[in-house]
Scaffold this motif. Structure first.
Motif, PDB file in Angstrom:
ATOM      1  N   GLU A  17      31.029  51.086  48.915  1.00 29.86           N
ATOM      2  CA  GLU A  17      29.832  50.461  48.355  1.00 29.86           C
ATOM      3  C   GLU A  17      29.908  50.286  46.844  1.00 29.86           C
ATOM      4  N   TYR A  18      30.850  50.972  46.193  1.00 29.06           N
ATOM      5  CA  TYR A  18      31.002  50.860  44.741  1.00 29.06           C
ATOM      6  C   TYR A  18      31.937  49.715  44.346  1.00 29.06           C
ATOM      7  N   PHE A  19      32.584  49.062  45.301  1.00 31.93           N
ATOM      8  CA  PHE A  19      33.522  47.976  45.021  1.00 31.93           C
ATOM      9  C   PHE A  19      32.866  46.635  45.320  1.00 31.93           C
ATOM     10  N   ASN A  20      33.243  45.602  44.553  1.00 32.98           N
ATOM     11  CA  ASN A  20      32.887  44.266  45.001  1.00 32.98           C
ATOM     12  C   ASN A  20      33.885  43.848  46.081  1.00 32.98           C
ATOM     13  N   VAL A  21      33.589  42.739  46.749  1.00 30.88           N
ATOM     14  CA  VAL A  21      34.368  42.356  47.917  1.00 30.88           C
ATOM     15  C   VAL A  21      35.837  42.136  47.575  1.00 30.88           C
ATOM     16  N   ILE A  22      36.093  41.428  46.465  1.00 36.04           N
ATOM     17  CA  ILE A  22      37.468  41.128  46.075  1.00 36.04           C
ATOM     18  C   ILE A  22      38.249  42.416  45.844  1.00 36.04           C
ATOM     19  N   GLU A  23      37.701  43.317  45.043  1.00 34.65           N
ATOM     20  CA  GLU A  23      38.384  44.576  44.731  1.00 34.65           C
ATOM     21  C   GLU A  23      38.613  45.404  45.991  1.00 34.65           C
ATOM     22  N   ILE A  53      32.154  34.980  39.671  1.00 33.68           N
ATOM     23  CA  ILE A  53      33.448  34.894  40.326  1.00 33.68           C
ATOM     24  C   ILE A  53      34.256  33.718  39.777  1.00 33.68           C
ATOM     25  N   SER A  54      35.571  33.873  39.706  1.00 31.72           N
ATOM     26  CA  SER A  54      36.427  32.755  39.321  1.00 31.72           C
ATOM     27  C   SER A  54      36.568  31.803  40.504  1.00 31.72           C
ATOM     28  N   LYS A  55      36.930  30.563  40.222  1.00 29.92           N
ATOM     29  CA  LYS A  55      37.068  29.586  41.304  1.00 29.92           C
ATOM     30  C   LYS A  55      38.207  29.977  42.240  1.00 29.92           C
ATOM     31  N   THR A  56      39.271  30.546  41.691  1.00 31.97           N
ATOM     32  CA  THR A  56      40.387  30.995  42.523  1.00 31.97           C
ATOM     33  C   THR A  56      39.929  32.070  43.506  1.00 31.97           C
ATOM     34  N   ASN A  57      39.199  33.073  43.002  1.00 30.86           N
ATOM     35  CA  ASN A  57      38.720  34.136  43.883  1.00 30.86           C
ATOM     36  C   ASN A  57      37.652  33.632  44.845  1.00 30.86           C
ATOM     37  N   PHE A  58      36.850  32.657  44.409  1.00 32.25           N
ATOM     38  CA  PHE A  58      35.857  32.072  45.298  1.00 32.25           C
ATOM     39  C   PHE A  58      36.540  31.403  46.489  1.00 32.25           C
ATOM     40  N   ASN A  59      37.574  30.634  46.217  1.00 29.99           N
ATOM     41  CA  ASN A  59      38.306  29.978  47.305  1.00 29.99           C
ATOM     42  C   ASN A  59      38.941  31.014  48.237  1.00 29.99           C
ATOM     43  N   LEU A  60      39.448  32.111  47.650  1.00 27.86           N
ATOM     44  CA  LEU A  60      40.054  33.178  48.441  1.00 27.86           C
ATOM     45  C   LEU A  60      39.018  33.833  49.355  1.00 27.86           C
ATOM     46  N   VAL A  61      37.835  34.118  48.808  1.00 29.39           N
ATOM     47  CA  VAL A  61      36.768  34.731  49.599  1.00 29.39           C
ATOM     48  C   VAL A  61      36.385  33.823  50.763  1.00 29.39           C
ATOM     49  N   CYS A  62      36.203  32.524  50.478  1.00 25.09           N
ATOM     50  CA  CYS A  62      35.699  31.602  51.496  1.00 25.09           C
ATOM     51  C   CYS A  62      36.726  31.326  52.588  1.00 25.09           C
ATOM     52  N   THR A  63      38.002  31.291  52.239  1.00 29.93           N
ATOM     53  CA  THR A  63      39.024  30.928  53.222  1.00 29.93           C
ATOM     54  C   THR A  63      39.602  32.126  53.965  1.00 29.93           C
ATOM     55  N   GLN A  64      39.751  33.271  53.279  1.00 31.68           N
ATOM     56  CA  GLN A  64      40.460  34.392  53.908  1.00 31.68           C
ATOM     57  C   GLN A  64      39.572  35.589  54.238  1.00 31.68           C
ATOM     58  N   TYR A  65      38.574  35.858  53.409  1.00 28.72           N
ATOM     59  CA  TYR A  65      37.808  37.092  53.587  1.00 28.72           C
ATOM     60  C   TYR A  65      36.535  36.897  54.418  1.00 28.72           C
ATOM     61  N   LEU A  66      35.741  35.893  54.071  1.00 23.10           N
ATOM     62  CA  LEU A  66      34.446  35.729  54.734  1.00 23.10           C
ATOM     63  C   LEU A  66      34.534  35.526  56.244  1.00 23.10           C
TER      64      LEU A  66
END
Length: 571
Positions: A17-23, A53-66
């Motif tokens: 809970e102390y981390f953001n999603v990317i980290e 969020i950076s655009k690179t990390n945003f794209n990563l979140v939307c394509t791989q993580y979410l």
């Protein structure tokens, strides 16, 4: 690693809970099958904050993580502000809508200046059975939609208990036109709208289970016949009040179980005995009463003698013994007959202006004065002479500071440390050789400074002194007094880009002469992820936007903020 794996799952869930999603996913994904199961099956409390969020990390979140965790996100923050322009549109480009976050408990929408978008998002919220918290902040709308449709959507949410609305419409909000009754809402804060007593009465009828309320009240006429229906469950009320004493009395009469009252007003002038009578008669269960009152002294002559008499009414047993409610009364040096009366600790969340007092007294015991201004986080310092009425070291937790340069020699006595400062806005009305030296000293004495808002030419003078600061990530270079040199040329921008500030800068707002400078800034500033440009050869048509789309990689997102700056979100 072996010792770490001996920890029970519950410890990991609390740690996550102390981390953001990317980290979080970067750190623990694919370490082994247990961690993958913890991340993608067991953990149900992802907090997805996309505001920085950076655009690179945003794209990563939307394509791989979410795709793997979208039903495990409990909090979602969306913003169209300078760091993430047009964010919601990009979310839609990945076929992601708010209603897919089926486990969502809290939603924050910030700087989304389109009523169409907000109407769409709040409509999607109908399908979120767990959504209890909704916060809409700093949103300004034109006449796209009447606000009634958006308010109806919000009041239609079946599980919503906590709601904050800070949005400005071209058309006025009208709660009297709503008919949807919320059976769940308990905590409500509404900014940027001023209620009449009639509207407040209607609001109470729409939210019968309301317990905490924060609103603005303004009623210039004394409408004696207007009845306000009771709100028997309301226990906490925060008022920015601009009405009459009769209206305030009606409000208190309608809240018989009120226990906590905070009041900011410029229209009510009661002494301590009158406040005692009002509170005792209408809200006898009151436990805490905090206020900030700016009013005109009733007597034109002998103001200080009048204030002494007035101040004595707050030194009775009711104030000091029964409730331990302590007050301070200031007569600022330049205010004429306007005096300021407030409870301690200081309660206002508005920007606090440091002023010089001609007269000041407090009922707070000497031993308790060290932390009476601890809650002030936003300060505007102009000029101030030292005197006994202004304690030193009284602003220990400043996060945002607005400062006129050159400042006087008392600044560091009154504000001796800036350990918590994250945002600094500097105003230099005319060029002065002292300003850059004072600014260099000030920046060097901050540890967490993230955002610097400053006149562009003053900033260039600061750079020539080899000033640097490791934590500054956002620069807002504005033409405060540079009327002739409003736009920076290519040489000045190259100097900025090559500096340590330029190399570490992630978000930049700047006025430039020619469009080719944009390409140079993006090429040279290696950490830049968001750029907001006012360009002298931009004529507010589509030409510059199209030119940038043809000149920059497809990974860059380019848009115009109405008639404002060009916004570039950089891959």
């Amino acid at each position: 690693m072996t010792n770490l794996e001996h920890l029970p799952n519950e410890v990991f869930y609390e740690l996550f809970e102390y981390f953001n999603v990317i980290e979080l996913i970067h750190a623990f994904r694919n370490l082994n099958s247990r961690f993958n199961k913890l991340l993608f099956t067991g953990f149900r409390s992802y907090r997805l904050d996309l505001r920085s969020i950076s655009k690179t990390n945003f794209n990563l979140v939307c394509t791989q993580y979410l795709p793997g965790i979208i039903d495990q996100v409990c909090l979602l923050c969306l913003s169209n502000e300078c760091e993430t322009p047009q964010l919601y549109r990009h979310l839609l480009n990945f076929n992601l809508t708010v209603d897919e976050f089926t486990h969502l408990h809290a939603l924050l929408l910030h700087r989304i200046d389109s009523a169409n978008v907000l109407l769409e998002i709040t409509s999607d919220c109908f399908y979120l059975p767990h959504l209890t918290h909704l916060k809409i902040t700093k949103c300004k709308f034109t006449s796209e939609y009447a606000p009634k449709e958006l308010l109806n959507n919000i009041w239609h949410l079946n599980s919503l208990t906590d709601c904050t609305l800070d949005m400005t419409f071209e058309q006025s909000l009208r709660f009297s036109g709503l008919s949807m009754i919320s059976k769940t809402m308990k905590y409500l804060s509404i900014k940027c709208h001023t209620f009449s007593s009639m509207e407040l009465s209607h609001l109470f009828s729409l939210t019968p289970h309301l317990q905490h309320l924060s609103i603005n009240i303004g009623e210039t006429a004394d409408i004696k016949s207007q009845y306000i229906i009771p709100a028997p469950l309301l226990t906490r009320l925060n008022l920015h009040f601009g009405g009459t004493l009769s209206t305030l009395t009606k409000i208190l009469r309608s809240t018989p179980n009120l226990r906590h009252l905070k009041l900011e007003t410029e229209s009510i002038n009661l002494n301590g005995n009158q406040w005692q009578q009002l509170l005792t008669e209408y809200v006898s269960k009151i436990e805490t009463f905090r206020f900030l009152i700016r009013v005109l002294s009733l007597k034109s002559d002998h103001v200080e003698e009048h204030l002494d008499e007035f101040f004595q009414t707050f030194q009775t047993s009711f104030w000091l013994d029964e409730h331990q409610w302590y007050v301070r009364c200031d007569l600022p040096q330049q205010s004429g007959k306007i005096f300021i009366l407030y409870t301690l600790p200081y309660c206002s969340k508005s920007t606090h202006v440091v002023y010089q007092n001609r007269w000041s007294k407090t009922t707070l015991p000497q031993l308790d004065r060290s932390n009476c201004f601890d809650q002030i986080s936003d300060v505007f310092y102009k000029r101030c002479k030292l005197n006994s009425s202004l304690p030193t070291n009284c602003y220990p937790n400043i996060h945002r500071l607005t400062l006129s340069l050159p400042h006087d020699r008392n600044f560091w006595t009154i504000i001796p440390q800036l350990d918590s400062l994250t945002s600094l806005k500097v105003i230099e009305k005319k060029e002065d050789d002292r300003s850059e030296y004072q600014l260099k000293t000030l920046v060097a004495r901050t540890r967490r400074l993230n955002t610097l808002n400053i006149d562009a030419l003053l900033f260039l003078r600061l750079l020539r002194m080899n000033s640097h600061h490791a934590s500054v990530r956002q620069l807002e270079l504005l033409p405060y007094h540079s009327k002739k040199n409003r736009y920076l040329n290519a040489t000045q921008c190259a100097f900025l880009a090559d500096s340590s500030f330029g190399q570490q800068c992630e978000v930049l707002l700047v006025y430039i002469k020619t469009r080719t400078i944009i390409l140079d800034l993006i090429r040279k500033m290696c950490n830049l992820r968001a750029l907001h440009i006012h360009c002298q050869d931009d004529h507010a048509d589509a030409d510059l936007v199209e030119w940038l789309k043809n000149s920059l990689p497809d990974t860059c997102s380019i848009a115009r903020c109405r008639s404002g700056p060009i916004q570039i979100w950089i891959q």
